[in-house]
Write a protein that holds these residues in place. Structure first.
Motif, PDB file in Angstrom:
ATOM      1  N   VAL A   1      95.911  40.855  31.768  1.00  0.00           N
ATOM      2  CA  VAL A   1      94.400  40.355  31.929  1.00  0.00           C
ATOM      3  C   VAL A   1      93.451  41.376  32.977  1.00  0.00           C
ATOM      4  O   VAL A   1      93.720  41.164  34.139  1.00  0.00           O
ATOM      5  N   ASP A   2      92.566  42.263  32.336  1.00  0.00           N
ATOM      6  CA  ASP A   2      91.944  43.188  33.048  1.00  0.00           C
ATOM      7  C   ASP A   2      90.537  42.468  33.624  1.00  0.00           C
ATOM      8  O   ASP A   2      89.772  42.340  32.674  1.00  0.00           O
ATOM      9  N   LEU A   3      90.565  41.956  34.917  1.00  0.00           N
ATOM     10  CA  LEU A   3      89.269  41.407  35.401  1.00  0.00           C
ATOM     11  C   LEU A   3      88.474  42.493  36.467  1.00  0.00           C
ATOM     12  O   LEU A   3      87.655  41.882  37.123  1.00  0.00           O
ATOM     13  N   ASP A   4      88.844  43.758  36.230  1.00  0.00           N
ATOM     14  CA  ASP A   4      87.992  44.713  36.972  1.00  0.00           C
ATOM     15  C   ASP A   4      86.941  45.320  35.950  1.00  0.00           C
ATOM     16  O   ASP A   4      87.713  45.804  35.041  1.00  0.00           O
TER      17      ASP A   4
ATOM     18  N   ARG B   1      90.513  51.299  30.141  1.00  0.00           N
ATOM     19  CA  ARG B   1      90.423  52.855  29.833  1.00  0.00           C
ATOM     20  C   ARG B   1      91.566  53.316  29.813  1.00  0.00           C
ATOM     21  O   ARG B   1      91.940  54.107  28.743  1.00  0.00           O
ATOM     22  N   MET B   2      92.581  53.113  30.757  1.00  0.00           N
ATOM     23  CA  MET B   2      93.843  53.523  30.921  1.00  0.00           C
ATOM     24  C   MET B   2      94.738  53.277  29.509  1.00  0.00           C
ATOM     25  O   MET B   2      95.404  54.255  29.164  1.00  0.00           O
ATOM     26  N   TRP B   3      94.518  52.074  29.102  1.00  0.00           N
ATOM     27  CA  TRP B   3      95.139  51.573  27.902  1.00  0.00           C
ATOM     28  C   TRP B   3      94.810  52.071  26.654  1.00  0.00           C
ATOM     29  O   TRP B   3      95.441  52.301  25.670  1.00  0.00           O
ATOM     30  N   GLY B   4      93.268  52.816  26.597  1.00  0.00           N
ATOM     31  CA  GLY B   4      93.012  53.213  25.429  1.00  0.00           C
ATOM     32  C   GLY B   4      91.734  52.671  24.942  1.00  0.00           C
ATOM     33  O   GLY B   4      91.350  52.918  23.766  1.00  0.00           O
ATOM     34  N   TYR B   5      91.391  51.497  25.613  1.00  0.00           N
ATOM     35  CA  TYR B   5      90.403  50.524  24.840  1.00  0.00           C
ATOM     36  C   TYR B   5      89.077  50.935  25.340  1.00  0.00           C
ATOM     37  O   TYR B   5      88.739  50.933  26.627  1.00  0.00           O
ATOM     38  N   ASP B   6      87.970  51.173  24.506  1.00  0.00           N
ATOM     39  CA  ASP B   6      86.494  51.558  25.119  1.00  0.00           C
ATOM     40  C   ASP B   6      85.925  50.534  24.904  1.00  0.00           C
ATOM     41  O   ASP B   6      85.345  50.245  23.482  1.00  0.00           O
ATOM     42  N   PRO B   7      85.501  49.514  25.684  1.00  0.00           N
ATOM     43  CA  PRO B   7      84.439  48.414  25.425  1.00  0.00           C
ATOM     44  C   PRO B   7      83.339  48.702  24.853  1.00  0.00           C
ATOM     45  O   PRO B   7      82.667  47.823  24.461  1.00  0.00           O
ATOM     46  N   ASP B   8      82.898  49.891  25.342  1.00  0.00           N
ATOM     47  CA  ASP B   8      81.467  50.371  24.658  1.00  0.00           C
ATOM     48  C   ASP B   8      81.545  50.465  23.150  1.00  0.00           C
ATOM     49  O   ASP B   8      80.432  50.420  22.431  1.00  0.00           O
ATOM     50  N   ALA B   9      82.490  50.539  22.653  1.00  0.00           N
ATOM     51  CA  ALA B   9      82.744  50.678  20.997  1.00  0.00           C
ATOM     52  C   ALA B   9      82.581  49.522  20.358  1.00  0.00           C
ATOM     53  O   ALA B   9      82.486  49.303  19.151  1.00  0.00           O
ATOM     54  N   TYR B  10      82.604  48.208  20.990  1.00  0.00           N
ATOM     55  CA  TYR B  10      82.620  46.828  20.431  1.00  0.00           C
ATOM     56  C   TYR B  10      81.210  46.522  21.003  1.00  0.00           C
ATOM     57  O   TYR B  10      80.680  46.456  22.087  1.00  0.00           O
TER      58      TYR B  10
ATOM     59  N   LEU C   1      86.811  39.203  26.721  1.00  0.00           N
ATOM     60  CA  LEU C   1      87.152  38.352  27.925  1.00  0.00           C
ATOM     61  C   LEU C   1      85.880  37.650  28.364  1.00  0.00           C
ATOM     62  O   LEU C   1      86.049  36.334  28.818  1.00  0.00           O
ATOM     63  N   LEU C   2      84.640  38.313  28.402  1.00  0.00           N
ATOM     64  CA  LEU C   2      83.543  37.493  28.770  1.00  0.00           C
ATOM     65  C   LEU C   2      83.291  36.457  27.915  1.00  0.00           C
ATOM     66  O   LEU C   2      82.866  35.269  28.429  1.00  0.00           O
ATOM     67  N   ASP C   3      83.360  36.742  26.772  1.00  0.00           N
ATOM     68  CA  ASP C   3      82.912  35.350  25.609  1.00  0.00           C
ATOM     69  C   ASP C   3      84.029  34.340  25.990  1.00  0.00           C
ATOM     70  O   ASP C   3      83.469  32.929  26.011  1.00  0.00           O
ATOM     71  N   ALA C   4      85.238  34.642  26.116  1.00  0.00           N
ATOM     72  CA  ALA C   4      86.259  33.380  26.448  1.00  0.00           C
ATOM     73  C   ALA C   4      85.993  32.658  27.729  1.00  0.00           C
ATOM     74  O   ALA C   4      86.178  31.463  27.923  1.00  0.00           O
ATOM     75  N   LEU C   5      85.772  33.510  28.699  1.00  0.00           N
ATOM     76  CA  LEU C   5      85.246  32.792  29.945  1.00  0.00           C
ATOM     77  C   LEU C   5      84.133  31.902  29.947  1.00  0.00           C
ATOM     78  O   LEU C   5      83.989  30.874  30.418  1.00  0.00           O
ATOM     79  N   GLU C   6      83.259  32.470  29.333  1.00  0.00           N
ATOM     80  CA  GLU C   6      81.959  31.738  29.171  1.00  0.00           C
ATOM     81  C   GLU C   6      82.285  30.248  28.104  1.00  0.00           C
ATOM     82  O   GLU C   6      81.422  29.443  28.495  1.00  0.00           O
TER      83      GLU C   6
ATOM     84  N   VAL D   1      94.293  41.875  27.573  1.00  0.00           N
ATOM     85  CA  VAL D   1      92.989  41.336  27.248  1.00  0.00           C
ATOM     86  C   VAL D   1      91.928  42.178  28.105  1.00  0.00           C
ATOM     87  O   VAL D   1      91.840  42.242  29.320  1.00  0.00           O
ATOM     88  N   PRO D   2      91.181  43.089  27.376  1.00  0.00           N
ATOM     89  CA  PRO D   2      90.485  44.174  28.214  1.00  0.00           C
ATOM     90  C   PRO D   2      89.078  43.635  28.924  1.00  0.00           C
ATOM     91  O   PRO D   2      88.650  42.341  28.574  1.00  0.00           O
ATOM     92  N   ALA D   3      88.722  44.467  29.613  1.00  0.00           N
ATOM     93  CA  ALA D   3      87.527  44.165  30.643  1.00  0.00           C
ATOM     94  C   ALA D   3      86.403  44.734  29.958  1.00  0.00           C
ATOM     95  O   ALA D   3      86.359  45.262  28.886  1.00  0.00           O
ATOM     96  N   HIS D   4      85.150  44.218  30.607  1.00  0.00           N
ATOM     97  CA  HIS D   4      84.186  44.657  30.212  1.00  0.00           C
ATOM     98  C   HIS D   4      83.102  44.991  31.295  1.00  0.00           C
ATOM     99  O   HIS D   4      83.084  44.159  32.260  1.00  0.00           O
ATOM    100  N   ARG D   5      82.095  46.062  31.519  1.00  0.00           N
ATOM    101  CA  ARG D   5      81.351  46.149  32.549  1.00  0.00           C
ATOM    102  C   ARG D   5      80.541  45.052  32.677  1.00  0.00           C
ATOM    103  O   ARG D   5      80.161  44.901  33.978  1.00  0.00           O
ATOM    104  N   ASP D   6      79.943  44.176  31.942  1.00  0.00           N
ATOM    105  CA  ASP D   6      79.308  43.020  32.262  1.00  0.00           C
ATOM    106  C   ASP D   6      79.936  41.841  32.996  1.00  0.00           C
ATOM    107  O   ASP D   6      79.344  40.871  33.261  1.00  0.00           O
TER     108      ASP D   6
END
Ligand SMILES: Nc1ncnc2c1ncn2[C@@H]1O[C@H](COP(=O)(O)OP(=O)(O)O)[C@@H](O)[C@H]1O
Ligand SMILES: [Mg+2]
Length: 238
Positions: A32-35, A43-52, A57-62, A82-87
């Motif tokens: 779980v990436d909380l950073d 990003r290291m994993w290859g997931y670009d949050p801006d593409a979605y 993760l944020l939705d689930a926490l909320e 579970v990828p992070a997001h800048r928000d």
């Protein structure tokens, strides 16, 4: 029952993400990436949050612990993520809610391990992840200011179950810091050291060191060290 391991440190650049990525990979857990910084595991994993459009993760926490459980993404030779997001940086989710969510998800995922990577320093996401952790892994560099940071962390987080993980240790470790670490640890377990592997910084492959097929000699040595760390995590959290 899943064991939750949170990787945390007062400072950035000490190896939190590298250790978390390898621990999740070798132990076969969910990372779980909380950073929210872009130089992290996501990003290291290859997931670009801006593409979605959505930030799972944020939705689930909320949504809270009763809400929908985020589905980890999987890729060969990489940890389930579970990828992070800048928000996440501006989220106002309280630490207790973060803890409750992680605990609920850990049960729902039915995996033996959940590894949480964190943003350096104090923040509600890290606090929640530490509160719910069976073990907090703290990467430690053998340097003067890093030791000062560790001293502060041991003072503030004495109540947690900690495992100190010396990282980027040079071939001839500076004796004075080895001694200071032993003094500071004072009963807190210390994992076998991970060497300074200069090539790691230049590595572009996303495969975990411990999962990469056909490893060369250099990689085998590093992977062996991360396996030894994982074994220390198993012992210290058991
Ligand atoms: N044992 C190591 N040897 C050499 N470089 C390392 C080692 N561990 C981590 N690094 C490198 O150090 C930098 C910081 O590591 P990172 O895991 O991102 O730290 P943090 O998450 O604490 O900011 C990265 O470039 C990473 O590849
Ligand atoms: Mg990091």
């Amino acid at each position: 029952m899943a064991r939750i391991v949170t990787v945390a440190a007062a400072k950035g650049g000490v190896g939190k993400t590298t250790l978390a990525y390898e621990l999740a990979s070798f132990l076969g857990g969910v990372l779980v990436d909380l950073d929210w910084d872009s130089g992290g595991a996501t990003r290291m994993w290859g997931y670009d949050p801006d593409a979605y459009r959505r930030a799972p993760l944020l939705d689930a926490l909320e949504a809270g612990p009763e809400g929908r459980v985020p589905v980890p993404r999987t890729r060969r030779h990489q940890p389930a993520l579970v990828p992070a997001h800048r928000d996440l940086a501006t989220s106002t989710i309280p630490d207790a809610l973060v803890a409750d969510c992680l605990s609920a998800w850990a049960t729902a995922w039915e995996q033996e391990w959940v590894i949480v990577d964190t943003h350096p320093g104090a923040n509600a996401l890290t606090d929640g992840a530490m509160q719910v952790a069976d073990l907090v892994v703290v990467p430690v560099l053998l340097g003067a200011r890093e030791m000062d940071a560790l001293e502060g962390m041991l003072r503030d987080f004495g109540g947690y179950r900690l495992l100190l993980a010396p990282n980027m240790v040079p071939p001839i470790p500076p004796r004075r810091y080895v001694e200071r670490l032993a003094t500071l640890a004072n009963g807190t377990p210390v994992a076998p050291p991970i060497s300074e592997h200069r090539w790691i910084r230049r590595r572009l492959r996303r495969a975990a060191l411990t999962l990469q097929p056909q490893p060369g000699r250099q990689l085998l040595k590093a992977a062996g060290e991360f396996r030894a760390l994982a074994e220390a995590v198993e012992r210290a959290s058991g």
